[in-house]
Design a protein around this motif. Structure first.
Motif, mmCIF file in Angstrom:
data_model
loop_
_atom_site.group_PDB
_atom_site.id
_atom_site.type_symbol
_atom_site.label_atom_id
_atom_site.label_comp_id
_atom_site.label_asym_id
_atom_site.label_seq_id
_atom_site.Cartn_x
_atom_site.Cartn_y
_atom_site.Cartn_z
ATOM 1 N N GLU A 370 0.966 -1.262 0.076
ATOM 2 C CA GLU A 370 0.087 -0.112 0.016
ATOM 3 C C GLU A 370 0.820 1.273 0.176
ATOM 4 O O GLU A 370 0.402 2.226 -0.427
ATOM 5 N N GLU A 401 -5.762 6.318 4.512
ATOM 6 C CA GLU A 401 -6.847 5.719 3.747
ATOM 7 C C GLU A 401 -6.743 4.797 3.052
ATOM 8 O O GLU A 401 -7.589 3.733 2.978
ATOM 9 N N ARG A 402 -5.569 4.302 2.498
ATOM 10 C CA ARG A 402 -5.460 3.136 1.673
ATOM 11 C C ARG A 402 -5.232 1.968 2.713
ATOM 12 O O ARG A 402 -5.833 0.840 2.636
ATOM 13 N N GLU A 404 -6.825 1.878 5.670
ATOM 14 C CA GLU A 404 -8.206 1.534 6.310
ATOM 15 C C GLU A 404 -9.077 0.728 5.112
ATOM 16 O O GLU A 404 -9.745 -0.122 5.677
ATOM 17 N N SER A 405 -8.734 0.902 3.787
ATOM 18 C CA SER A 405 -9.467 0.468 2.653
ATOM 19 C C SER A 405 -9.139 -1.221 2.807
ATOM 20 O O SER A 405 -9.931 -1.883 2.386
ATOM 21 N N ALA A 406 -7.995 -1.302 3.322
ATOM 22 C CA ALA A 406 -7.276 -2.714 3.263
ATOM 23 C C ALA A 406 -7.899 -3.405 4.401
ATOM 24 O O ALA A 406 -7.247 -4.532 4.673
#
Length: 416
Positions: A370, A401-402, A404-406
């Protein structure tokens, strides 16, 4: 960068963590991301690609060798980001670093080696700034939870207009996972290098990484928390009970966090001081005994690694580079870190990072991948910084943000 053939090249894709990183990218990189695999052997790279999920079927293979600077220069010129897992970096990392800095190519790695980052700053920092390269070290469990934990607090405290940070401590609240062969090999290299007085001085300097190329901070060791001291939990925050044990990677992670503060122009505050510890239970007597045992064991292990005959015995039982746990063990691992601070206005805050997966393997592969994707795909919103950077200073908001998306949990709260 618009004319680069690839977004990300995974260098060292045939190694254990390299394979995990490539697998994560094959499964979860956004559609259309241009990825290639790189290493010394095209045959081995082809085998790795064959075992990856279907999106990797058409990924190009790039033959590059640390002993061939020309091959590394050619690799760096083809991609926006080099994602390298080839360590120990003191032994194998400099030629890749040089190629990235020369080509203006962004770079992420997993180093936990203070002397390597200092070499990076002194020898390649100005070159990377001039070429526009972002050299981002320590994009795994060392030191993303440490670095982002403090950065999250800074953002929350600033938004709340609650002053600046004072004494700040990251506590490893829970941890399940193994020590990677690569980490052990890095310890071997550092133990040998520590025989040199100048290297030893760098290792013991709490601000070894806080300065610009060729500079030294000249700050006394006593000005920052000890990396090996047991700490009363209540001194960190009234909500913590028992005695906290030393965390064995504090001597590296703390330097990265202090570098972030320097790169952010001291944004964390004039009285910001940072340490790390490990939670071993809330019962006063029991936790003190366990913390003492952890501290003594850490000192004994590091001492043993510096003695050749003892190290040769340990080498027979410790994991080797390229070795790692089974998929089942990697999947059942996890970690939680909590970072506490009290501000200049007396308000108390805590940030938390939590993720599933073995911290040194599965979770590290996510953080590394990420970080690479953050640099490759979000260049228009990244901070306008180049040179030798840290995760927080180079890609902080985007990486949060990345992650959290993961599936990572990253949160802050004010304590009362």
């Amino acid at each position: 960068m618009s004319d680069r053939e690839f977004d990300v090249i995974v260098f060292g894709a045939t190694g254990f963590v390299g394979k995990l990183t490539a697998a994560y990218l094959a499964e979860l990189a956004p559609e259309g991301t241009k990825i290639a695999l790189a290493g010394r052997s095209e045959h081995k790279l082809a085998q790795v690609r064959f075992d990856l999920p279907a999106p990797a079927d058409t990924w190009p293979l790039v033959v590059a060798d640390i002993n061939s600077p020309a091959s590394l220069d050619a690799m760096a010129a083809r991609t926006r980001v080099i994602c390298t897992t080839v360590g120990p970096y003191l032994k194998f990392g400099e030629s890749v670093l040089a190629a990235a800095a020369n080509a203006g190519t962004d770079y992420v790695d997993l180093t936990g080696e203070v002397p390597f980052v200092r070499l990076s700053i002194d020898k390649y920092g100005e070159q990377a700034e001039a070429s526009g390269a972002r050299i981002v070290h320590s994009c795994g469990f060392d030191s993303v939870p440490s670095d982002l934990g403090v950065y999250l607090l800074h953002k929350r405290i600033t938004a709340d207009q609650a002053g600046s940070m004072g004494d700040t401590t990251m506590v490893v609240r829970s941890f399940r996972g193994g020590v990677s062969g690569g980490t052990v090999d890095s310890m071997r290299v550092i133990a040998k290098e520590a025989a040199d007085p100048e290297t030893r001085r760098t290792l013991l300097d709490p601000h070894a990484l806080s300065t610009a190329p060729g500079e030294r901070a000249g700050i006394k060791r006593s000005a920052e928390p000890s990396d090996m001291a047991m700490i009363s939990g209540s001194k960190v925050d009234p909500s913590l009970k028992g005695t906290l044990a030393p965390f064995f990677m504090a001597s590296y992670n703390t330097r990265i966090v202090r570098r972030s503060n320097a790169l952010l122009d001291g944004a964390y505050g004039d009285d910001f001081h940072y340490g790390e510890a490990m939670y071993v239970g809330g019962l006063p007597g029991v936790s003190t005994a366990v913390a003492g045992a952890v501290g003594a064991g850490t000192v004994a292990f590091l001492g043993a690694m510096s003695v050749g005959p003892v190290r040769s015995v340990l080498d027979r039982i410790l994991p080797k580079p390229g070795e790692g746990p089974s998929e089942k063990v990697r999947e059942t691992g996890h970690f939680t870190t909590e970072t506490y601070t009290t501000t200049s206005t007396g308000r108390r805050y805590r940030s938390r990072m939590r993720a599933k997966g073995d911290p040194g393997y599965k979770a590290t592969a996510v953080m590394l991948a990420e970080s690479a994707l953050s640099l490759a795909l979000h260049r228009d919103v990244l901070p306008n910084r180049t040179g030798v950077l840290t995760p927080a200073a180079a890609i902080g908001d985007v990486l949060i943000e990345r992650l959290e998306s993961a599936g990572f949990v990253l949160e802050t709260e004010e304590l009362t």
